[in-house]
Design an enzyme around this catalytic site. Structure first.
Site, PDB file in Angstrom:
ATOM      1  N   MET A   1       0.843  -1.198   0.000  1.00 16.61           N
ATOM      2  CA  MET A   1       0.000   0.000   0.000  1.00 16.61           C
ATOM      3  C   MET A   1       0.877   1.246   0.000  1.00 16.61           C
ATOM      4  SD  MET A   1      -2.993  -1.316  -0.079  1.00 16.61           S
ATOM      5  CE  MET A   1      -4.270  -0.205   0.504  1.00 16.61           C
ATOM      6  N   CYS A   2       0.221   2.373   0.000  1.00 20.84           N
ATOM      7  CA  CYS A   2       0.942   3.627  -0.129  1.00 20.84           C
ATOM      8  C   CYS A   2       0.303   4.637   0.814  1.00 20.84           C
ATOM      9  CB  CYS A   2       0.832   4.152  -1.561  1.00 20.84           C
ATOM     10  SG  CYS A   2       1.232   2.899  -2.794  1.00 20.84           S
ATOM     11  N   GLU A   3       0.878   5.806   0.888  1.00 19.02           N
ATOM     12  CA  GLU A   3       0.212   6.865   1.646  1.00 19.02           C
ATOM     13  C   GLU A   3       0.091   8.112   0.794  1.00 19.02           C
ATOM     14  OE1 GLU A   3       0.426   7.466   5.735  1.00 19.02           O
ATOM     15  OE2 GLU A   3       1.199   5.474   6.185  1.00 19.02           O
ATOM     16  N   ILE A  78       3.723   8.517  -1.155  1.00 19.37           N
ATOM     17  CA  ILE A  78       4.881   7.638  -0.921  1.00 19.37           C
ATOM     18  C   ILE A  78       4.433   6.229  -1.212  1.00 19.37           C
ATOM     19  CG2 ILE A  78       6.187   9.109   0.654  1.00 19.37           C
ATOM     20  CD1 ILE A  78       5.003   7.581   2.969  1.00 19.37           C
ATOM     21  N   ASN A 108      -3.859   5.375  -3.830  1.00 19.87           N
ATOM     22  CA  ASN A 108      -3.470   4.393  -2.816  1.00 19.87           C
ATOM     23  C   ASN A 108      -4.432   3.215  -2.936  1.00 19.87           C
ATOM     24  OD1 ASN A 108      -4.771   4.175   0.434  1.00 19.87           O
ATOM     25  ND2 ASN A 108      -2.993   2.984  -0.225  1.00 19.87           N
TER      26      ASN A 108
END
Lengths: 262, 262
Positions: A1-3, A78, A108
């Site tokens: 996953m990402c932010e 990110i 995301n």
């Protein structure tokens, strides 16, 4: 996953404080080591910074967190890679020109069979599901609305249609999204997204991920309105609002101008 | 007027030395105070840095000249505005996606009635004649050649056609151009453009605009081939080649793969 991290403000505002918190999660307090990027709008132009190196190790990220680039809209991301190799062309946010506007998109989540979404003239440079979705969405917007003037004359219909397209993505998996054409900031929650509006009276904010606090009263005027949107709250001592799955919020100069829930 | 800088290399190479020389001309040894930009290709992805502040004063430019970003193709530009206000959207190089490739374009010169060139789906974000020309050129390329595969199968015809389109621009004024789709670097001379190829045996190079010398023998392998293209020679002790008006050179991995003169 990402932010994800986004900002919408009614005066040019820097992102240094929030970005400093976010980049800790890129290999420091969080596992998102597979690159990072940020786009700042300045008028119709943009500054984009991106790196496939972890943000905690990136000299470019250090510049962005140190050097106050003032903007009314910013989008950052990110990455913890799931679809697509770790390289520059797979690094969010993605940018395309449509109708003489710079459109920016960050995602995301992960989608099943995003490659099955039909494309028009916009073609992905990299191999992420996210960029494919962005190209699909832009073609949808262009085909359906034809010009920014037509959108301006039908804003509610346009925003409702955007929610409908985002809902379609949510049916395919996880699609937390931040995007903008430079005027509005669009936030769509599939599973997790939080927002916070700072306005007078301003107080102190303290980062969750780094030993840093700012008294925004010292850096603002009483008329400033700044909204920050993030996957997870970036500060521990402020009241963040959780978005609900299926919710689209459109921010204009730091304030909500449209909001639709399931 | 403005100054251009380009690089084509057969190994990822940083632009620090040449960029350090160029940025002195952005308000230091030269009058090009109206912004600067640089695009580095890294695989299919790009890093773009730009600023509407003079390059000699720009903290971002200082990072670019200090931090070795390695690339096989780079294009840079420092601006002395003639058409279009001094702002970020009018800052070269301009970037657009076509066929899943990042196309980059920088222009030195001024054209009469560039706005009269017909546009397709690519629309300028800013107000420069240069971005208008770029949008026109991309639509021409897309309409005529339809796909990168068709270009690959007809490279000589494609390059000859590019020269023809550039010649058309030269009839409208001054059109010194550097552009790329990430594989080749195209240099078109309307009035002034110089190039220099560095390869073994490497020697020392000394900047004309700053007190800086580099012994490239210490930073290269014997197989490295690096070509630098600039409006004016950047070093005093090397033999730069002057291009002729109407000349198009296509560089591939630091070497000339196509060259056509009037």
């Amino acid at each position: 996953m990402c932010e994800l991290l986004g900002m919408s403000a009614n005066v040019p505002t820097d992102l240094c404080f929030s970005f400093t918190g976010l980049l800790q999660r890129g290999g420091g307090t969080g596992p998102h080591r597979d690159g990072w990027g940020v786009v700042f709008y300045e008028g119709k132009g943009i500054r984009a910074f991106r790196d496939s190196a972890p943000s905690v190790d990136s000299e470019i990220a250090a510049l962005v967190s140190r050097f106050p680039m003032k903007s009314e809209i910013a989008i950052s991301h990110i990455r913890e890679a799931n679809v697509g190799a770790v390289n520059l062309e797979n690094t969010h946010p993605f940018v395309r020109e449509l109708w003489g506007q710079n459109w920016t998109f960050a995602h995301n989540g992960q989608l099943a069979d995003a490659a099955g979404l039909p494309l028009g003239e916009f073609v992905p440079v990299g191999t992420t599901d996210s960029e494919h979705v962005f190209c699909w969405l832009l073609a949808k917007i262009r085909d359906r609305f034809e010009s920014p003037q037509r959108i301006d004359a039908n804003r509610i219909a346009y925003w409702s249609q955007l929610k409908h397209w985002c809902d379609h993505l949510r049916e395919m998996g996880v699609a937390n999204l931040l995007f903008s054409e430079g005027r509005y900031l669009y936030a769509y929650c599939s599973t997790k997204l939080h927002w916070l509006t700072r306005k007078a009276p301003f107080g102190e904010a303290r980062l969750s991920d780094a030993d840093l606090a700012v008294d925004f009263g010292e850096h603002t005027t009483p008329n400033d309105i700044v909204t920050v949107i993030a996957t997870n709250p970036l500060t521990a001592n402020e009241q963040w609002q959780a978005m609900t799955p299926g919710e689209l919020i459109v921010f204009d100069a730091g304030q909500i101008i449209f909001q639709a829930e399931d």
